[in-house]
Every structure is written in C-alpha cells, then in structure tokens.
Design a protein around this motif. Structure first.
Motif, PDB file in Angstrom:
ATOM      1  N   GLU A  99       0.831  -1.202   0.000  1.00  0.00           N
ATOM      2  CA  GLU A  99       0.000   0.000   0.000  1.00  0.00           C
ATOM      3  C   GLU A  99       0.865   1.251   0.000  1.00  0.00           C
ATOM      4  N   GLU A 100       1.992   1.183   0.676  1.00  0.00           N
ATOM      5  CA  GLU A 100       2.902   2.329   0.721  1.00  0.00           C
ATOM      6  C   GLU A 100       3.449   2.675  -0.667  1.00  0.00           C
ATOM      7  N   VAL A 101       3.878   1.656  -1.415  1.00  0.00           N
ATOM      8  CA  VAL A 101       4.454   1.936  -2.729  1.00  0.00           C
ATOM      9  C   VAL A 101       3.404   2.456  -3.705  1.00  0.00           C
ATOM     10  N   LYS A 102       2.154   2.037  -3.524  1.00  0.00           N
ATOM     11  CA  LYS A 102       1.086   2.582  -4.363  1.00  0.00           C
ATOM     12  C   LYS A 102       0.919   4.083  -4.137  1.00  0.00           C
ATOM     13  N   LEU A 103       1.010   4.501  -2.870  1.00  0.00           N
ATOM     14  CA  LEU A 103       0.899   5.921  -2.559  1.00  0.00           C
ATOM     15  C   LEU A 103       2.092   6.704  -3.110  1.00  0.00           C
ATOM     16  N   VAL A 104       3.294   6.146  -2.950  1.00  0.00           N
ATOM     17  CA  VAL A 104       4.492   6.823  -3.452  1.00  0.00           C
ATOM     18  C   VAL A 104       4.416   6.986  -4.964  1.00  0.00           C
ATOM     19  N   TYR A 105       4.074   5.918  -5.668  1.00  0.00           N
ATOM     20  CA  TYR A 105       3.990   6.005  -7.131  1.00  0.00           C
ATOM     21  C   TYR A 105       2.848   6.921  -7.556  1.00  0.00           C
ATOM     22  N   GLY A 106       1.738   6.884  -6.831  1.00  0.00           N
ATOM     23  CA  GLY A 106       0.619   7.755  -7.169  1.00  0.00           C
ATOM     24  C   GLY A 106       0.972   9.220  -7.051  1.00  0.00           C
ATOM     25  N   VAL A 107       1.728   9.577  -6.015  1.00  0.00           N
ATOM     26  CA  VAL A 107       2.162  10.973  -5.848  1.00  0.00           C
ATOM     27  C   VAL A 107       3.077  11.380  -6.995  1.00  0.00           C
ATOM     28  N   VAL A 108       4.037  10.519  -7.327  1.00  0.00           N
ATOM     29  CA  VAL A 108       4.978  10.835  -8.413  1.00  0.00           C
ATOM     30  C   VAL A 108       4.239  11.011  -9.737  1.00  0.00           C
ATOM     31  N   LEU A 109       3.343  10.087 -10.057  1.00  0.00           N
ATOM     32  CA  LEU A 109       2.626  10.148 -11.322  1.00  0.00           C
ATOM     33  C   LEU A 109       1.702  11.364 -11.388  1.00  0.00           C
ATOM     34  N   SER A 110       1.025  11.661 -10.300  1.00  0.00           N
ATOM     35  CA  SER A 110       0.093  12.787 -10.288  1.00  0.00           C
ATOM     36  C   SER A 110       0.816  14.118 -10.445  1.00  0.00           C
ATOM     37  N   LEU A 111       1.889  14.309  -9.717  1.00  0.00           N
ATOM     38  CA  LEU A 111       2.629  15.567  -9.808  1.00  0.00           C
ATOM     39  C   LEU A 111       3.308  15.715 -11.166  1.00  0.00           C
ATOM     40  N   ARG A 112       3.815  14.621 -11.693  1.00  0.00           N
ATOM     41  CA  ARG A 112       4.447  14.686 -13.019  1.00  0.00           C
ATOM     42  C   ARG A 112       3.428  15.085 -14.083  1.00  0.00           C
TER      43      ARG A 112
END
Length: 208
Positions: A99-112
C-alpha cells in the motif's frame, strides 16, 4: 540531513526494488501477492512457518536466537519455546509495504502529469518538499523511475539517482543476463547491486 529510502519502479508501474537506511517508522511486510518477488527481503510477505520442532535449524547452545519466534532465549533453553519474559512485538499503525508503494507512485505520477499539463514548457518533475521529508525523482528513457526520500533540508538528489542508474544499475542489473528487465513477476534484488547502492549512498556527504 539524511537519506531515508530508495524505490525503483519499472515501466509497468510496479516496484521492483526497495532499500532504506534511516527509516524511523516500523516497516510492515507486504501482503501476500501484493508485490513482485525479489523486491527486498525486508518487505517480502510473511508466510506461515510449517516446520516442526524436530526440524529446527538451531543446533548450537551458543545460538540464542529462536528460529521460530525471533525472541532472545537463554542458553540451554528449548529454542522452540519463546521466553516467558519476552515482550510482545511492537504494534505498528503504518501501512503494509504494497500500500505504501502505491501511494508513493501515485504521488509521483500525479505531480508529473500536473506539471506537464500546467507548464508552458517541457519541464520535468524532479522533487518536492514537505515539513517531514523531501521526495526526489529520476526517470530513465526506458521508463524506470528512481525515487528517493530524504530529510526536507537536503538539496536535490536527482544527480545521485542518475549516478545510481548509470553506475550500479547498468553494471549489475542491465548487463546481468540473469536479471529479468521486463518481467511482471520478478524484482531486481541483486546482492551486488544492493551492496553497491549501499556503499554509494553511505559515501555521500548528506548521509548521516
């Protein structure tokens, strides 16, 4: 200043590698089937121990670590029986690793995506800062994303992530025929790569 953790995501949005150094919160393993195999031994899903007392690997009285509980027991005590005075494992309110890595990747993808849509020029998302941490991103042409979490006072570490890619990653992952580069079932937890990354990170002036 310090560096907390490193994540590597492939072009399928899956976390294929994880390593940490100064993590303060207790890390919970991923749920069964939540992450790829060989991402990190520290976050691998916990499986039930089906071994019997007769098959215990603890054979020496000098070995005071129970193979089944992880509790320290007295010399000469049956290692299959946890000590009565051993404290309960600390409870954690953190998320499982998957669940943690999903949040990390989601933040990166959204901001990018937000930066690409709102910027008039072809700008890249490289880092952002909160009061507790700073997130750094380096994306390769092949779609791999190197993500690092550090102390908020740390300067941009994109050059560090680029060096990890051009050095240890290319040498021990890309050029290693035994490491699958485009697999949806296997991570890249290569011992030489992990040791090389660890030495490189610890040699940095921002590592404390």
């Amino acid at each position: 200043m310090t560096i907390y953790s490193l994540y590597i995501f492939d072009r399928h949005c899956a976390c294929v590698y994880y390593q940490d150094w100064h993590r303060t919160k207790h890390l919970r393993p991923a749920t069964e089937g939540g992450i790829l195999n060989a991402v990190s031994r520290a976050v691998a899903p916990q499986t039930a121990d089906t071994s019997t007392p007769n098959s215990s690997t603890v054979t020496s009285p000098r070995n005071t670590l129970s193979s089944t509980t992880g509790f320290v027991v007295a010399v000469g005590q049956d290692p299959t029986v946890p000590s009565q005075t051993s404290p309960d494992p600390p409870k954690s309110n953190t998320l499982p690793f998957d669940e943690e890595v999903k949040l990390v990747y989601g933040v990166v993808l959204s901001l990018r995506n937000m930066i690409r849509k709102m910027s008039a020029r072809d700008e890249q998302f490289t880092n952002y800062r909160t009061s507790n941490y700073r997130l750094h991103v380096y994306e390769t042409i092949s779609g791999y994303k190197f993500v690092c979490l550090s102390d908020p006072s740390t300067d941009g570490l994109r050059y560090v992530l680029r060096q990890i890619y051009s050095g240890p990653f290319v040498n021990f992952v890309v050029r290693n025929p035994l490491v699958p580069m485009d697999s949806r079932e296997q991570g890249i937890d290569n011992d030489y790569f992990r040791a090389s990354v660890d030495r490189f990170i610890r040699s940095l002036s921002v590592f404390a």
